[in-house]
Scaffold this active site. Structure first.
Site, PDB file in Angstrom:
ATOM      1  N   GLY A  11     -94.297  16.198   5.558  1.00 52.47           N
ATOM      2  CA  GLY A  11     -93.804  15.172   4.655  1.00 52.47           C
ATOM      3  C   GLY A  11     -93.228  15.801   3.394  1.00 52.47           C
ATOM      4  O   GLY A  11     -93.486  16.973   3.088  1.00 52.47           O
ATOM      5  N   CYS A  12     -92.468  15.019   2.644  1.00 51.33           N
ATOM      6  CA  CYS A  12     -91.782  15.569   1.477  1.00 51.33           C
ATOM      7  C   CYS A  12     -92.786  15.970   0.391  1.00 51.33           C
ATOM      8  O   CYS A  12     -92.761  17.092  -0.117  1.00 51.33           O
ATOM      9  CB  CYS A  12     -90.777  14.568   0.942  1.00 51.33           C
ATOM     10  SG  CYS A  12     -91.442  12.931   0.587  1.00 51.33           S
TER      11      CYS A  12
END
Lengths: 320, 320, 320, 320
Positions: free
Chosen positions: B149-150
């Site tokens: 995920g970012c």
């Protein structure tokens, strides 16, 4: 009518004072002064005041205007006010100082964090820290009000009820703050040049911001213990508003309602504090152009931590 | 030439993949698919690709394209990939999944945090968490890569060296994250409507964001102990970029240089990690349009805390 | 490899040159100079170049570097270049001047619009106006290229095909231009202070902008008649990009396809010009970070007017 | 106290009405209705009204509320109002319609530009175009006020004095308009998704915007001749404000003072019109949150053209 003067009226803080005092039903602005814009019509500097404020800016000479005024807002750079103020001025008018000169409790701490001399211990001792929700009575009787910094206003309003009740571990308070750019004022600076700060975010003054001792002193005063905090401000690409995300470790488990009751105990009758409903966290746009401080919180049961989020628009009652 | 396909090419993650792969000297994009835009020319959806990418979007049919491809990027909503993937697909092509379906270690945690069923335990066990700097070898040999995920990408790159060395108090890790709006994707939503989020900041998913367990699992895996973190994301009025301000309590006093050596130990040869000089804290614009993660830190000697600040542009190697 | 130097490398135009030349396969940057930042590492000024450009800025001394270079980009304030350039310099290196000093055809017009002396008529006569799509051959043979202004680049690319064909009423050409803030450069100025220009739009230099004669001269040269235009630039709250909305009266009715054929006649093989499909009007973000100029148009049959809309990112080939 | 109702109170126009009426000393808001948010507390939709407006949204049922009200603001989609209004309603309350249903003079033009049926010719003939500075008396006596569109408000206030005096060539009027994003309303749309419109500018509805006939009708009515204009709106990355740059050819030479006298003739006593000093051109931020229209102009002597620049904040008196 209260006769008001604004010394240093052409900075952003000054222009907010003009906006708010101008429509205040019990205040009349008698004097606006400006070092850089003397003899200019105020609305030639801020054109939004065209047809609204046609006053001319005087020079910054406090002595010559103090006799005509009941209250004087000083919106001058740090280090100037403490040299300027005299007993005679305070006898004539009530002073609200928007610089940092009278916020810290001792000359030593001021000189350590601001890096400039402060020679006015006597007046420092007479000054009241002007956070209305917590010092209302002192503010009303004192002649010299040190207006709180913008970040401390927001962080303290979030933290003071829990600190006063003693439910937070004093060693684990972290304030992660985010501010729009106008908080940096109107002076030109590469960091606030549009093309430099637009579309980007950065932290600044990490572990060294001057609002740190101001927050710590107020928390410690109320709590009794010496409290140190970690405070990290960030600059955001928007004009106005501050959001503080405050982290604290709860000494023991509390429910949402327990904490809610604490906030209500201190703030239920406070006009400018708005407590959010459960699971609602305030956004800076909700307080735009107002004096409100909106506060929401959540308890992280997995870690025993509370996260309190507060927003203000840094309106007239705050300054950098 | 590596033959690549992008399944779900018309979201923001997909368009970044097109941009980066298009100029990669060893990759040829063979297939772009889109559920909402099938049979449309790609540059009629993203006009910046006019004269650059004249491909047409196919349907989202993985089986029919897998034989022509060496590598497939899946940029689909959470919950879709885990149903779609089969042994046969993995035999034919290497998969980089940009959804969250194979990031968490157990089906139970996935179902708890994402609120949807996950039936593919077998593949879950074969997936590798694709954080290149820490799993390079596994990534190179595995057929199924769960793209981080970012927020976890940024937070983990900041924290993992210190966690690996065991110098942080495992119970006091706080990640205060700030993101631009494109991280929320291209689907319409009142929260990302321009007039709603411009000129404002808010926290969201307080104590409940899905990236929390992802961060915790990777930290715990490397450290050995079970680590819980408090993670608070905020939405900023800018298009791109993530900044994570990470707070940790040092188990004992360390100097700036002690910590610097730890970061250098792990990252000195990492092309996409840039360690900042002392007292320099990265801004998101420094990494704009790149895969870089810039990291700076400071030690708060007054509180024994370390503040680590990292930024990424959430480019191709991250996703929401 | 072409050896290139950038004189004045630390302004925004200079930093774009560094970005583009750095990844140009046939160019090697040999010299960067800066008056304000001499002896500083380039990436200490623009941190996005960390690990990318580790060069140091020299002084702005053209003479001492000209022997090592094939091509020199001069990115200096107006009025400086015309004093600096000599025959000897031009013998040693090809010059691309990004100031306005050699754009206008006569010293008289330069002095009228720029308000400063220009003593270099000889070189002025040797300079070529560097609009590649219209002067490619001259550019390739000349030693002194006057790089077009940002607004003229966009406006001229929109208008020249129609002007060349003589289909517009020469007395009714209006250019309404909109620009992001970085076009104003990196020098500090109240007008480009974030809090002053964010969330607002204004026109500036109404009927008096210096790009007016530049546009008029190029239009007139191609058309044969003396053409005057009304040109109004506006400042927008965004970092980069220019959009020109050009209005012209058609001498007689033309269909959409008639006009389309004219644009194709001149631009069909131009790599950096992209002609939009019918009813598509370009947005500045489509050309972000590129040298493209995207052009769309529509005919207002009710009024016999054509509206042409062009966008550029003011990349390396333009300057203020 | 005037009893007011707002039908469709939860769009942006509605929320501006709430804001302004709420502090109007002679108005009491009695009814707020909303189709999408019925029975919700108003400040749960717009949290800025917390502690300010605690009203609940009713259903959109005009008939059931009309008896309690003196004045009704209709903030509904185009095409709805014309079906809803009846003689009976108009007998009970004065109507200010913020849709376009009663702005154009004929059903035919409405149907041509809006593409929907309009069956209410009778009421159309009774409606007054509510541009206060030009129709004050009719507005005060009519029961049905068609509130002007946002762009027409700004463009007409700039142009009407010159049109009324007949000094502009009727065939060469061009209006190049720029608007913030909230003008597009609160309905979700890819074009107003933050990541799509931030940091970019585009023209839209080129030669086809619905405000064109509205502007033309009002200009023609005052001038006597049939006037056609070219009108091009653009979308800017900011929340609020409209700037119109109006271009007109002067029939014969006029001095700055000649034109100034014309504007003063019509506007000197108009509270909400502010005429700028010479060489001052208004910025949208100067009128933020207000009903002001600021107007500046310049004469381009080289081309015999006048450029008039006006700004509004599209506050309560305008709508899309």
């Amino acid at each position: 009518m209260i006769k008001a003067g604004i010394i240093g009226a052409t900075g952003y803080v000054g222009s907010e004072l003009v906006r708010i005092l101008h429509r205040h039903p019990e205040v009349e602005i008698k004097v606006l002064t400006s070092k850089n814009h003397k003899n200019q019509i105020y609305n030639s500097i801020y054109a939004n005041f065209s047809n609204i404020c046609e006053m001319k800016c005087d020079e910054n000479d406090l002595d010559s205007v103090v006799n005509q005024l009941d209250i004087i807002f000083l919106s001058l750079p740090h280090g100037v006010t403490s040299k300027l103020l005299t007993d005679n001025i305070l006898k004539n008018a009530k002073i609200i100082d928007l610089s940092a000169d009278f916020r810290l409790k001792t000359v030593e701490e001021y000189e350590e964090w601001y890096g400039i001399k402060h020679n006015n211990t006597v007046l420092l001792n007479r000054a009241v820290y002007g956070l209305s929700e917590w010092k209302r009575e002192l503010i009303s009787t004192s002649r010299l009000i040190a207006n709180p910094g913008c970040y401390p206003t927001c962080a303290l309003l979030c933290l003071l009820p829990l600190i006063k009740e003693g439910i937070l571990d004093e060693e684990h308070i972290i304030i992660d703050a985010k501010s729009g750019v106008s908080g940096a004022g109107r002076s030109l600076n590469l960091g606030t040049h549009f093309s430099e700060c637009n579309e980007s975010i950065k932290a600044y003054s990490v572990v060294s911001h001057r609002h740190t001792p101001e927050i710590e002193q107020q928390l410690s005063e109320l709590n009794g213990n010496k409290i140190s905090v970690t405070f990290t401000p960030h600059l955001l690409p928007m004009n106005r508003g501050i959001l503080c995300t405050c982290y604290g470790d709860l000494k023991k488990p509390y429910s949402y309602n327990d904490i809610k009751k604490i906030y209500e105990k201190y703030y239920v009758n406070e006009f400018f504090i708005r407590l959010m409903r459960k699971s609602v966290f305030p956004e800076t746009k909700w307080v735009k152009g107002s004096n409100y401080c909106d506060i929401g919180f959540s308890i992280d049961e997995r870690t025993g931590r509370i996260i309190i989020i507060g927003v203000i628009a840094y309106s007239v009652l705050t300054s950098k």
